[in-house]
Each structure stands twice: as C-alpha cells, then as structure tokens.
Write an enzyme that holds these catalytic residues in place. Sequence first.
Site, PDB file in Angstrom:
ATOM      1  N   TYR A   1      24.296  59.042 -72.676  1.00  0.00           N
ATOM      2  CA  TYR A   1      23.444  57.946 -72.230  1.00  0.00           C
ATOM      3  C   TYR A   1      22.070  57.978 -72.885  1.00  0.00           C
ATOM      4  O   TYR A   1      21.340  56.992 -72.863  1.00  0.00           O
ATOM      5  CB  TYR A   1      23.278  57.959 -70.702  1.00  0.00           C
ATOM      6  CG  TYR A   1      24.550  57.675 -69.937  1.00  0.00           C
ATOM      7  CD1 TYR A   1      25.790  57.735 -70.549  1.00  0.00           C
ATOM      8  CD2 TYR A   1      24.514  57.349 -68.598  1.00  0.00           C
ATOM      9  CE1 TYR A   1      26.952  57.482 -69.851  1.00  0.00           C
ATOM     10  CE2 TYR A   1      25.675  57.092 -67.892  1.00  0.00           C
ATOM     11  CZ  TYR A   1      26.892  57.160 -68.530  1.00  0.00           C
ATOM     12  OH  TYR A   1      28.036  56.907 -67.831  1.00  0.00           O
TER      13      TYR A   1
ATOM     14  N   LYS B   1      35.087  69.133 -71.038  1.00  0.00           N
ATOM     15  CA  LYS B   1      36.217  68.804 -71.920  1.00  0.00           C
ATOM     16  C   LYS B   1      36.145  69.799 -73.076  1.00  0.00           C
ATOM     17  O   LYS B   1      36.032  69.434 -74.251  1.00  0.00           O
ATOM     18  CB  LYS B   1      36.086  67.337 -72.389  1.00  0.00           C
ATOM     19  CG  LYS B   1      37.280  66.804 -73.131  1.00  0.00           C
ATOM     20  CD  LYS B   1      38.476  66.509 -72.242  1.00  0.00           C
ATOM     21  CE  LYS B   1      39.649  66.023 -73.069  1.00  0.00           C
ATOM     22  NZ  LYS B   1      40.907  65.972 -72.310  1.00  0.00           N
TER      23      LYS B   1
ATOM     24  N   ASP C   1      39.985  65.551 -67.358  1.00  0.00           N
ATOM     25  CA  ASP C   1      41.180  64.756 -67.047  1.00  0.00           C
ATOM     26  C   ASP C   1      41.925  65.354 -65.861  1.00  0.00           C
ATOM     27  O   ASP C   1      42.393  64.645 -64.969  1.00  0.00           O
ATOM     28  CB  ASP C   1      42.094  64.609 -68.278  1.00  0.00           C
ATOM     29  CG  ASP C   1      42.186  65.880 -69.115  1.00  0.00           C
ATOM     30  OD1 ASP C   1      41.393  66.814 -68.877  1.00  0.00           O
ATOM     31  OD2 ASP C   1      43.050  65.952 -69.999  1.00  0.00           O
TER      32      ASP C   1
ATOM     33  N   ASP D   1      29.400  60.358 -63.875  1.00  0.00           N
ATOM     34  CA  ASP D   1      29.359  58.937 -63.522  1.00  0.00           C
ATOM     35  C   ASP D   1      30.741  58.485 -63.058  1.00  0.00           C
ATOM     36  O   ASP D   1      30.910  57.865 -62.002  1.00  0.00           O
ATOM     37  CB  ASP D   1      28.907  58.149 -64.764  1.00  0.00           C
ATOM     38  CG  ASP D   1      28.511  56.724 -64.437  1.00  0.00           C
ATOM     39  OD1 ASP D   1      28.581  56.338 -63.264  1.00  0.00           O
ATOM     40  OD2 ASP D   1      28.142  55.989 -65.370  1.00  0.00           O
TER      41      ASP D   1
ATOM     42  N   ASP E   1      32.275  58.063 -58.864  1.00  0.00           N
ATOM     43  CA  ASP E   1      32.812  56.793 -58.355  1.00  0.00           C
ATOM     44  C   ASP E   1      34.247  56.969 -57.867  1.00  0.00           C
ATOM     45  O   ASP E   1      34.664  56.360 -56.884  1.00  0.00           O
ATOM     46  CB  ASP E   1      32.762  55.703 -59.434  1.00  0.00           C
ATOM     47  CG  ASP E   1      31.440  54.938 -59.390  1.00  0.00           C
ATOM     48  OD1 ASP E   1      30.477  55.464 -58.807  1.00  0.00           O
ATOM     49  OD2 ASP E   1      31.377  53.833 -59.941  1.00  0.00           O
TER      50      ASP E   1
END
Length: 351
Positions: free
Chosen positions: A143, A188, A220, A244, A248
């Site tokens: 970001y 990851k 994942d 992020d 959610d």
Amino acid sequence: MPEVSVALLPGDGIGPEVVAEARRVVDAIAPDHGLSIGWHEHLVGGASIDAHGTALTDDVLEACAGSDAVLLGAVGGPNWDTTDPDEPRPEQGLLGLRSGLGLFANLRPVRPWPALYEASPLRRERIEGTDLLVVRELTGGLYFGERGREPDRAFDTCVYTREEVRRLAEWGFRAAAGRRGRVTSVDKANVLETSRLWREEVVRVAEGHPGVALEHMLVDNAAMQLVSRPADFDVIITENLFGDVLSDEAAMITGSIGMLPSASLAAGSLGLYEPVHGSAPDIAGRGVANPVATVLSAAMMLRYSLGAPEAADRLEGAVDAVLGAGHRTPDLGGALGTREVGDLILAQLAG
Ligand code: NAD
C-alpha cells in the site's frame, strides 16, 4: 475535570450516522469516569474532497496529531469513484492519516456474541468460543511501496524493513501474553522475499517472549483455517495486504460487518478508532445502519487512548446486554434504526 481532546471525523455515507451514536454514548458515561471530552469535528474523505479538493488537508492532519484520539466513521462512495490516478480518492484520507500519524498497528478483535451465533454464515459449532485478535501491519507493504502506470502495464512494490516487522510483532506478542498466549504469524514465505524476512524477524521477537507459542501459517492456508476452525486462533500477526483480506474474512464470523470495531495505534497513546465497515452507500441516509461497530470502536478508544478501561468495559457490557435482549438492526435480521439502538444502549448505561 481535565479535558481530553478527540478529533471526530464522520466522513461519508453512513459515517456521520454511526459516529453520532458513538458520541452520544461516550458523552453519557465520560463524566462518571472522570473524563471531560472536547470533540473537534473535521472533514475527511469524499466530504473533504468536495470542500477542499483533497481527502485530507494538512490542517486536519495537524489537528488529529494534536489530539488524544481520533474517532472516524467511514470514507468513500460512488460520487468519488475514479480510476484516474490524478483524481483525489477518499481512501487517500485514511492512508494519509495512517502514515501521517504513524499508526503502524491495526487491531481488530473478533468475538462473536452468543446471542448472534445464528446470524453467522458459519455453523454454530464452528464459531463457538472464537475470540481472536488480528494485528495487521498498517504503514508498510504494497500500500505504500513504489508504484507506476504505463498504458499497458502497472506495478506496485512490497517493501518491509526489519524494524517495521519487529515493532508489529512486539505488539502481537505482548497482546498474546495478556490473552491465551498464542501467536499465528501469517505470511507467504514460500514465494515472497518480504515474507521470508518477516518470518526471520518474527522468530527473533518470539525469543524474547518464551511464554507465548508461535506458529507460522501461509496466507492461503490461514484463509481456509479461519473459516474451518476460527476458535483455535488467539492473536494473528500479519502484513498490510494479507491483514486487510483476512480481517474482512474474520469479520464474517460475527454475522455482520456492522459489529466489528478497530483500533490503529501509534507508538505513544494516540490512536485512531473506526469501524471495520465502509460507508455503505447502499443504506446511507436511511437511518438503518448498525452503530455497534462504531460504539465498540469508541470503547477501544476509551481503553487504549483515554485511559478509561472501566468505561470501555461498561460500554461493551451495555452493547452485550442490548444484543442479548434481542434488539437488532436490519443487517442482523431486526427492524431497529441506528438511533433506536443508540437509545437502547443509553438506557442500558443509565439503568
Ligand atoms: P461497506 O462496508 O461499506 O459495505 C458492505 C456491505 O455491508 C453493504 O451491503 C453495506 O450496506 C453493509 N454494511 C456495512 N456497514 C454496515 C453497518 N454499519 N450496518 C449495516 N450494514 C452495513 O463496503 P463496500 O460496499 O465495499 O464499500 C462502500 C464504500 O466504502 C466504498 O467507497 C469503499 O471504498 C468504502 N470503504 C471505506 C472503508 C473505510 O472507511 N475504512 C472501508 C471499506 C470500504
């Protein structure tokens, strides 16, 4: 009574509606806890773009930096949707606040209410006992990395320093020490170099917290485990983009995004508090938004920035009692309005 100063940023869409209820309930209990709150309202997001052509003015950022805490509603909406990189966008207000205030740790607790187990899309036996905290890195990664655009090509860059990982991991381990003593670090590392550095640094931080158990999980796999066995998680630490998405996903465990509070903390006691949900343009202006996420964000503000943890407990207890009595907004299958839920929380606090 000393006055504490709170910058109030209602923002766009349902932001002003839900922030108004949080302000009412905080004002109702503050004096009982030795607090006098000076609220200072400012524009942010689309509202600020309309007035000033930018989602966050320097004056507002300065006012927030000089406050004891910032309470924000939400930003964004179809009026300001654009793919033109030269046009201002509402979320630049949020990103500007996060970097300008040095808010590097985002905390999102997820604790479904027994009274709302049936509202969750997951089966009751899967979510029972879930009490997890997502600690997301907020000022690094994709970001904030270098980015670029050519006619047929675009790129974003993910960069992390050891120090950025260390201070975030420290927060996660300290939080876990006061909870169930387990940290799951999500990365990851089988693909990304930043994740390998992340893992190395987290292992180093773990050495300073021998009472806390550490496990690593690929993002994942974490996405799957969060819905198949959410109750097994305690504290999840992760980088900006993964956090992020995962927070959610975790939000759905509670049955409504309208229930989830968040805190974003800087190095001192300054923090920005906001609901996890967005500006919900589909229901804005109708007085039906669920104010609970914002009220619970205000409770986190009382706890982490305003030094009034007992006021926070009281507010959370009042919300529990109102939900437990079956009072719901439409997102939870009920028919109450935003203001009515605020009134019920106030009545609970008074009783
Ligand atoms: P959203 O969270 O605004 O809405 C998603 C769905 O959840 C909608 O159906 C909405 O009605 C519902 N919802 C959200 N909050 C609710 C509440 N308190 N009570 C009842 N229902 C609620 O996400 P979106 O639709 O993807 O985004 C809408 C706008 O909000 C976009 O402009 C987006 O950029 C912005 N946004 C802002 C933030 C923020 O300010 N932190 C976060 C996410 C999205």
